[in-house]
Scaffold this active site. Structure first.
Site, PDB file in Angstrom:
ATOM      1  CG  ASP A   8      48.378  45.710  40.298  1.00 50.60           C
ATOM      2  OD1 ASP A   8      49.269  46.376  40.858  1.00 50.60           O
ATOM      3  OD2 ASP A   8      48.367  44.452  40.275  1.00 50.60           O
ATOM      4  NE  ARG A   9      55.465  46.381  37.228  1.00 49.12           N
ATOM      5  CZ  ARG A   9      56.750  46.347  37.579  1.00 49.12           C
ATOM      6  NH1 ARG A   9      57.527  47.408  37.381  1.00 49.12           N
ATOM      7  NH2 ARG A   9      57.260  45.268  38.144  1.00 49.12           N
ATOM      8  CG  ASP A  10      54.418  43.515  39.338  1.00 49.55           C
ATOM      9  OD1 ASP A  10      55.139  43.304  38.354  1.00 49.55           O
ATOM     10  OD2 ASP A  10      54.709  44.323  40.236  1.00 49.55           O
ATOM     11  CB  THR A  50      53.063  49.419  40.364  1.00 52.18           C
ATOM     12  OG1 THR A  50      53.695  48.203  40.743  1.00 52.18           O
ATOM     13  CG2 THR A  50      54.120  50.463  40.063  1.00 52.18           C
TER      14      THR A  50
END
Ligand SMILES: [Mg+2]
Length: 185
Positions: A8-10, A50
């Site tokens: 995942d990014r954030d 994301t």
């Protein structure tokens, strides 16, 4: 087929400040670079998947997302890190900006991005891992057949089969466990 580490990014790649749309708001999570280096050294192909509903919500544009992604990948490259695949989903059914205001099979917890990554990177899903910070990441991974679901979040609810990790060191320990070797042949 290769093992993949889907990220995942954030909240994983960068500190989650809520709808991060600019370079100024983007801060790599401390410890990320050595973690990704070690995962790469252990044979993992890397993908970032994301949700970017900020586009559908009108908080930033898809062009802003692409510009931030290009900058992020460049920063990682300067650390000697290659991301093999980057996917984003800008849609959200409650968004206000057309054409993004709609349901999407790519939006986690649906598994569209996971399935896309498995196919494009020729991953062995059972021996691949997803590292996310939200239950919806784990659900997308499970629906996509990813064998190892790692939740980097001290308080979010653990789904069945999900392993909680508190930092990148713990995540790495889960990733470098021996791959199952059949002993009965
Ligand atoms: Mg997240």
């Amino acid at each position: 087929m290769r093992r993949g580490l889907l990220l995942d990014r954030d909240g994983v790649v960068n500190v989650d400040r809520g709808y991060v749309g600019t370079i100024e708001q983007f801060e790599f999570t401390p410890g990320l670079f050595p973690f990704l280096r070690a995962a790469t050294d252990h044979g993992y192909r890397l993908a970032i998947l994301t949700n970017q509903s900020g586009v559908a919500r009108g908080l930033y544009r898809e062009d802003d997302f692409h510009a931030l992604t290009a900058w992020m990948l460049d920063q990682l490259q300067k650390q000697g890190l290659s991301i093999n695949l980057m996917l984003g989903c800008c849609e959200h059914p409650e968004g206000s900006v057309l054409p993004y205001a709609r349901e999407s099979f790519w939006r986690k917890p649906s598994p569209g991005m996971v399935l896309e990554a498995v196919q494009r990177l020729h991953l062995d899903p059972v021996n691949s891992a997803f590292l996310g910070d939200q239950p919806r990441d784990m659900e997308a991974a499970r629906l996509g057949g990813i064998g190892h679901q790692l939740l980097l979040n001290a308080s979010a609810e653990l789904g069945e089969g999900v392993i909680r990790v508190h930092n990148f060191d713990e995540a790495l320990k889960s990733l470098i466990r021996p791959v199952g070797i059949p002993l009965d042949n």
